[in-house]
Design a protein around this motif. Structure first.
Motif, PDB file in Angstrom:
ATOM      1  N   SER A 157      -7.481   1.705  -2.287  1.00  0.00           N
ATOM      2  CA  SER A 157      -8.088   1.006  -1.157  1.00  0.00           C
ATOM      3  C   SER A 157      -9.600   1.219  -1.187  1.00  0.00           C
TER       4      SER A 157
ATOM      5  N   GLU B 211      -2.339   2.974  -1.601  1.00  0.00           N
ATOM      6  CA  GLU B 211      -3.569   2.885  -0.823  1.00  0.00           C
ATOM      7  C   GLU B 211      -4.350   4.190  -0.793  1.00  0.00           C
TER       8      GLU B 211
ATOM      9  N   GLY C  18       0.803  -1.217   0.000  1.00  0.00           N
ATOM     10  CA  GLY C  18       0.000   0.000   0.000  1.00  0.00           C
ATOM     11  C   GLY C  18       0.829   1.256   0.000  1.00  0.00           C
TER      12      GLY C  18
END
Length: 319
Positions: free
Chosen positions: A188, A184, A164
């Motif tokens: 995400s 991320e 991430g």
């Protein structure tokens, strides 16, 4: 029946089980973590829950647990059996192995929650029989477990798999890690939800809302979703180049979108591959029980030991 205690401690809830030697869940239970009461109260809740499980096992099977495995979030020092830090819960340097060992009177293995999930997916789930795989969780953030020849690789400092925080857009959105443009922050579940809220989903919109809008044909949602998929594919290409996995197992909230995610993601990764091996990209199978199952596997590995290797390290890395 011989069994072990398995605990998966999360920011809001704890999942627990009594696990047989074959990885079967013999008994399951859940509790709130109670983090609003403070980190010390959470630690005591974990210890009390483990004590209840020991009593349940003795009642059901006529004998105490043989060992216990605990998966916790944050930074974990498996060699010392210590939960070093958790931002979500607020604890620092909690000697879980010693505390639980004293409470239960059995050997205790401590592991990182994400790597425990990868351990379970590698042995019992979507990557069963695959020698080299990447387990990636797309949730509030993005993290991964690297499966290599039957083990989950922790790295030299216990921080491997932080995919991430691969920078995919240099100079981009600031990240809590101190960098800008981390994966991320774009791909995400939380990032997709925020992007869809800004693009038309409205306040409080989630990634699941965006996926539903995509399936309904909403063009704005489709644009948000495709951007996240493309950026995720960019990050995965880096992982493919470095790790050469045979399979990528995808879990977490974003994976619940099913083909809405997996069909375009496979296509986007395929378009980016030059010389890299084309891996299978498959959904995780074990859902939210993966971390708990992995904790149980750590406990059984601890009991089994390994010739010529320190068992406290094996509990974290062996699959």
């Amino acid at each position: 029946m011989r069994h072990v205690i398995a605990l998966d401690v999360g920011g809001t809830g704890m999942k627990a089980a009594l696990v047989g030697a074959d990885g079967s869940l013999l008994y399951e239970a859940r509790r709130e973590t109670g983090r609003a009461r403070g980190p010390e109260a959470v630690v005591e809740a974990v210890l009390a829950f483990a004590g209840e499980l020991a009593e349940e096992g003795a009642r059901r099977f006529g004998e105490p647990p043989a060992a216990a495995g605990v998966a916790v979030p944050g930074i974990v020092d498996e060699a010392r059996g210590t939960a070093v830090f958790s931002a979500n819960i607020g604890w620092r340097d909690v000697p879980f192995r010693a505390l639980l060992g004293e409470r239960l009177g059995v050997p205790v293995a401590l592991g990182h929650d994400l790597r425990c999930g990868g351990l379970a997916e590698g042995r019992l789930g979507a990557a069963h029989g695959v020698d080299r795989f990447l387990f990636i969780a797309l949730g509030t953030g993005i993290a991964a477990g690297i499966g290599i020849e039957g083990r989950i690789e922790p790295g030299a400092g216990g921080a491997s798999g932080e995919i991430g925080h691969i920078v995919v857009r240099p100079g981009g959105i600031p990240c809590g890690c101190g960098q800008r443009g981390c994966l991320e922050r774009y791909a995400s579940a939380s990032a997709v939800g925020l992007a869809w809220a800004r693009a038309g989903g409205g306040p409080g919109a989630t990634a699941a809302d965006c996926a539903r809008a995509v399936r309904a044909g909403d063009e704005a949602a489709g644009a948000v979703w495709q951007q996240a998929v493309d950026i995720l594919a960019d990050g995965l290409l880096t992982a493919l180049t470095l790790l050469d996995p045979a399979a990528i197992v995808v879990g977490g909230g974003l994976a619940e979108a099913g083909d809405t995610l997996f069909v375009p993601l496979r296509e986007a990764v395929g378009e980016r591959i030059a010389f890299q091996n084309r891996p299978e990209i498959v959904p995780a199978r074990l859902g939210d029980t993966a971390g708990c199952l992995g904790a149980g596997l750590l406990a059984w590995d601890l009991l089994a030991g390994s010739a010529g290797r320190d068992h406290t390290r094996r509990t974290e890395v062996t699959a």
